[in-house]
Design an enzyme around this catalytic site. Structure first.
Site, PDB file in Angstrom:
ATOM      1  NE  ARG A 103      65.925  43.602  64.243  1.00  0.00           N
ATOM      2  CZ  ARG A 103      66.685  42.852  64.750  1.00  0.00           C
ATOM      3  NH1 ARG A 103      67.611  43.194  66.077  1.00  0.00           N
ATOM      4  NH2 ARG A 103      66.734  41.411  64.752  1.00  0.00           N
ATOM      5  CE1 TYR A 120      51.918  65.431  65.459  1.00  0.00           C
ATOM      6  CE2 TYR A 120      52.607  63.506  66.789  1.00  0.00           C
ATOM      7  CZ  TYR A 120      51.850  63.884  66.037  1.00  0.00           C
ATOM      8  OH  TYR A 120      51.570  63.619  64.562  1.00  0.00           O
ATOM      9  CG  ASP A 123      59.114  66.910  69.360  1.00  0.00           C
ATOM     10  OD1 ASP A 123      59.624  67.025  68.422  1.00  0.00           O
ATOM     11  OD2 ASP A 123      58.032  66.470  68.898  1.00  0.00           O
ATOM     12  CE  LYS A 168      55.154  65.626  60.907  1.00  0.00           C
ATOM     13  NZ  LYS A 168      54.597  65.541  62.384  1.00  0.00           N
TER      14      LYS A 168
END
Ligand SMILES: *Cc1c(COP(=O)(O)O)cnc(C)c1O
Length: 388
Positions: free
Chosen positions: A53, A105, A177, A202
């Site tokens: 992690r 978004y 973004d 994306k």
């Protein structure tokens, strides 16, 4: 980054940074390091990895590559775009204020409105094309100005340089973004932004087969805080997801160039079609902010939207398309079409949708890498039926 890497072009960086041949075996592809823990020779004496992690070699390779693509000093990878965004938002404190552009978004809006507000963070939406509106919204408590360009789904283009200047003059940081543009088309850190976020799901992944996110910054202090929160909050990507993203990134420039060329052809064809009342694409002369787009982007990208007369007409077009799949998401090799009001933007209240201009006849397209002539023919046959 070494001197040599700094001098490399985008595509060379995409293929090589963080991904030299494996020193142990010579393998030219990054291994997928699934180990959750790493042996130490003595307490605290190790190869830079302790627990997966906190740090993982495959993730580190991805982070180095993504940092190089945005020409940022640092990158942190996350399990999703929203995982990246929420970790960034956790750097804020109660009573901190955020100014964001109104057509962000839908998932970002939901994160702000339904989650972060509960922790005492306050938000003001503005039309970021209006610099006075941005300046008027900023208060002494404003820590962050949040932008997206081009926007979703109306493809509005924001002058990142100009907004950054306003924000900085009031001591606020700017986050962009950059999901729609990709680092190949636009590098917000060079336009004055302090931090970039991506949904790597994306264009960066590019094949509709992995969910991921990233934050890039060249601010060392911000990186330190983000690195602490990446580990403390734990929204990290799996090694396999990191490997899939690295695999996708190698062709990012090729894909986005083809998608941008195809999109230009499709946008012109739609503009000439009498069943279409309006096309939103920054490459068209009819686009209000084309000159800003031309200045801050290399090409105009693969996303666009267009309007037909009403919702039934839009539904008929969407049902008649054969190459374009009717699906949410974007940025992959296959072309997709969707209805923002009922799909991606359904979580935005109807009154708000109407106010920003997301109408019931609006269709959003994510243009893939197929042959442009086939995409145009598919849209034309679907539109021919839309009067019926
Ligand atoms: C998809 C998307 C996100 C959210 O990313 P996930 O990977 O789905 O969590 C954020 N911003 C934009 C512009 C997006 O398209």
């Amino acid at each position: 980054m070494s001197q040599k890497e700094g001098g490399w072009g985008f595509s060379t960086r995409a293929v090589h940074v963080g991904q030299g041949p494996d020193p142990a075996t010579g393998a030219v592809v990054q291994p997928i390091h699934l180990a959750t823990t790493f042996a130490q020779e003595a307490v605290g004496k190790h190869h830079g990895f302790e627990y997966s992690r906190s740090g993982n070699p495959t993730r580190q390779a991805l982070e180095e590559c993504l940092a190089a693509l945005e020409e940022a000093r640092h990158c942190l990878a996350f399990a999703s775009g929203l995982g990246a965004e929420s970790t960034l938002m956790l750097l804020l404190k109660p009573n901190d204020h955020v100014v964001y552009m109104e057509d962000v978004y839908g998932g970002t809006f939901r994160l702000f409105d339904k989650v972060m507000k509960r922790f005492g963070i306050t938000f003001t939406a503005v039309d970021a094309a209006d610099l006075d509106a941005v300046e008027n919204a900023i208060t002494p408590a404003t820590r962050l100005v949040w932008l997206e360009s081009p926007t979703n789904p109306l493809m509005r283009v924001v002058d990142i340089d100009a907004v950054s200047e306003v924000a900085h003059s009031h001591g606020a940081r700017v986050c962009v973004d950059n999901t729609f543009a990709t680092p190949y088309l636009q590098q917000p850190l060079h336009l004055g932004a302090d931090v970039v976020v991506h949904s790597a799901t994306k264009y960066i992944g590019g094949h509709s087969d992995v969910v991921g996110g990233a934050i890039m910054t060249s601010d060392d202090e911000l990186e330190k805080q983000l690195r602490f929160h990446q580990n403390a909050v734990g929204a990290v990507p799996s090694p396999f997801d990191c490997w899939l993203l690295l695999r996708g990134i190698k062709t990012l420039a090729l894909r986005v160039e083809r998608q941008s060329e195809n999109a230009m052809t499709v946008a012109r064809a739609l503009e000439a079609n009498k069943a279409v009342s309006r096309v939103h694409y920054p490459g068209l002369e009819s686009h209000a902010n084309r000159s800003v787009a031309q200045r801050q982007m290399r090409m105009f990208g693969g996303m666009m939207s267009f309007e037909v007369k009403d919702e039934p007409a839009a539904f008929r077009v969407l049902e008649r398309l054969t190459i374009f799949a009717l699906a949410e998401s974007l940025g992959a090799v296959e072309s997709l079409a969707e209805h923002p009001a009922r799909m991606t933007h359904a979580s935005v209240p109807a009154a708000e949708r109407k106010r920003v201009g997301v109408g019931d006849g609006l269709i959003r397209l994510s243009i893939g890498v197929e042959d442009a002539a086939d995409l145009v023919a598919d849209l034309e046959q679907a539109l021919a039926s839309s009067h019926a």
